[in-house]
Design an enzyme around this catalytic site. Sequence first.
Site, PDB file in Angstrom:
ATOM      1  N   GLY A 190       0.794  -1.105  -0.162  1.00 42.05           N
ATOM      2  CA  GLY A 190       0.160   0.039  -0.033  1.00 42.05           C
ATOM      3  C   GLY A 190       0.825   1.242   0.155  1.00 42.05           C
ATOM      4  O   GLY A 190       1.793   1.331   0.619  1.00 42.05           O
ATOM      5  N   ARG A 216       1.108  -5.636  -6.278  1.00 42.45           N
ATOM      6  CA  ARG A 216       1.312  -7.002  -5.410  1.00 42.45           C
ATOM      7  C   ARG A 216       1.696  -7.868  -6.499  1.00 42.45           C
ATOM      8  O   ARG A 216       1.255  -7.964  -7.512  1.00 42.45           O
ATOM      9  CB  ARG A 216      -0.033  -7.159  -4.666  1.00 42.45           C
ATOM     10  N   ASP A 251       5.022  -4.925   6.226  1.00 36.71           N
ATOM     11  CA  ASP A 251       5.494  -6.162   6.403  1.00 36.71           C
ATOM     12  C   ASP A 251       5.681  -7.197   5.303  1.00 36.71           C
ATOM     13  O   ASP A 251       6.569  -7.845   5.263  1.00 36.71           O
ATOM     14  CB  ASP A 251       4.742  -6.699   7.716  1.00 36.71           C
ATOM     15  N   THR A 267       4.158   2.854   5.618  1.00 37.20           N
ATOM     16  CA  THR A 267       2.828   2.215   5.872  1.00 37.20           C
ATOM     17  C   THR A 267       2.084   3.142   6.789  1.00 37.20           C
ATOM     18  O   THR A 267       2.732   3.622   7.959  1.00 37.20           O
ATOM     19  CB  THR A 267       2.748   0.608   6.355  1.00 37.20           C
ATOM     20  N   ASP A 284      -0.237   2.621   8.659  1.00 35.29           N
ATOM     21  CA  ASP A 284      -0.781   1.908   9.864  1.00 35.29           C
ATOM     22  C   ASP A 284       0.155   1.985  11.252  1.00 35.29           C
ATOM     23  O   ASP A 284      -0.214   1.475  12.457  1.00 35.29           O
ATOM     24  CB  ASP A 284      -0.877   0.248   9.618  1.00 35.29           C
ATOM     25  N   ASP A 312       2.594  -0.089  11.994  1.00 32.11           N
ATOM     26  CA  ASP A 312       2.654  -1.533  12.721  1.00 32.11           C
ATOM     27  C   ASP A 312       3.928  -2.162  12.542  1.00 32.11           C
ATOM     28  O   ASP A 312       3.938  -3.375  12.619  1.00 32.11           O
ATOM     29  CB  ASP A 312       1.381  -2.480  12.389  1.00 32.11           C
ATOM     30  N   ARG A 350      -6.583  -2.335  10.277  1.00 28.10           N
ATOM     31  CA  ARG A 350      -7.038  -3.813  10.221  1.00 28.10           C
ATOM     32  C   ARG A 350      -6.497  -4.607  11.402  1.00 28.10           C
ATOM     33  O   ARG A 350      -7.457  -5.545  12.042  1.00 28.10           O
ATOM     34  CB  ARG A 350      -6.740  -4.424   8.908  1.00 28.10           C
TER      35      ARG A 350
END
Length: 344
Positions: free
Chosen positions: A31, A92, A123, A146, A148, A150, A192
């Site tokens: 992303g 992807r 990741d 990213t 996120d 994370d 998510r």
Amino acid sequence: MFFQKTILLIRNFTQVFMREIKKIAVMTSGGDSPGMNAAIRSVVRTCAFYKKECVGIYRGYQGLIEGDFIPLTARSVNNIINKGGTILKSARSKEFRTVEGRKKAYQNLTENNIDGLVVIGGDGTFTGGVVFNEEFNFPIIGIPGTIDNDIYGTSHTLGYDTALNTTVEAIDKIRDTASSHNRLFFVEVMGRDAGFIALNAGVGAGAEEILIPEEDLGLDRLLESLKKSKKAGKSSSIVVVAEGDKIGKNVFELADYVEENLPEYEVRVSVLGHMQRGGSPSCFDRVLASRLGVGAVELLLDGKTNLMVGLVNNEVKSTSLEKAIKGQHTINNELLRVSDIMTI
């Protein structure tokens, strides 16, 4: 004498097998996130500073397999530091998950005399890099990109700060409508598997409740909290929900449940979606991208591989790609406590 000969043999062996870095490739994968272009710019200009060639790979690992390369110079990356998305595109690649696909990728790198690779992503991107490095011993450095946030080994990933600002601005506008019509708004934000955006944006926007995957608030407690808000005289409320929250199947089901059990509330749902990914990167993300790009190239030039550059205590540090993927970037418990206090 024997000891000196052994040391000499080791030095010769190292010189033969250590790859001298003359050409570095850079790509973005997964992303997109604001700051990726600033990171590309930093990698390219750091290569130019050290008089190394730089190559851009279009469409991530798929472009690596197809040999979709383009030479990049310091002037090639003019005026991109302020742009969202990624000029190198992203995609992807199912083919890269196969041994045959990765062999094609390695062949393209060697045929183009590329000695090192900088991958910008999350990741999934780093997992592909680890496998590729293990199979071909090809020097790879990761830059975390990213929204996120994370990834372990960095306090901030590229795009996270911008996404927070975008989210808070959107929630501020939704609150204007909520206040005007005495409504309860459920605002779903990205996240998510991680609640970093929801928690920080919720606190920053003054949300009455924040629902994140890491904390199971439960339906009963949510209802009690909303009843308490109503009793305290609040005519409107904002509940920020991370998309991965476990309370309901989805935010719409959650809203229906609340409306059935608290008919005094007029409930609305707003899903912010991919608007959080876009937009011009914040100053923080531009500076972070510039620092991490320099760090990534310098690690390759120092003969390092299989590492990620990140921000730790406001210093650029490296951690292994495996640890970045598997390590747990935990939610801030102090911020959770602050959130609870602010909802009074």
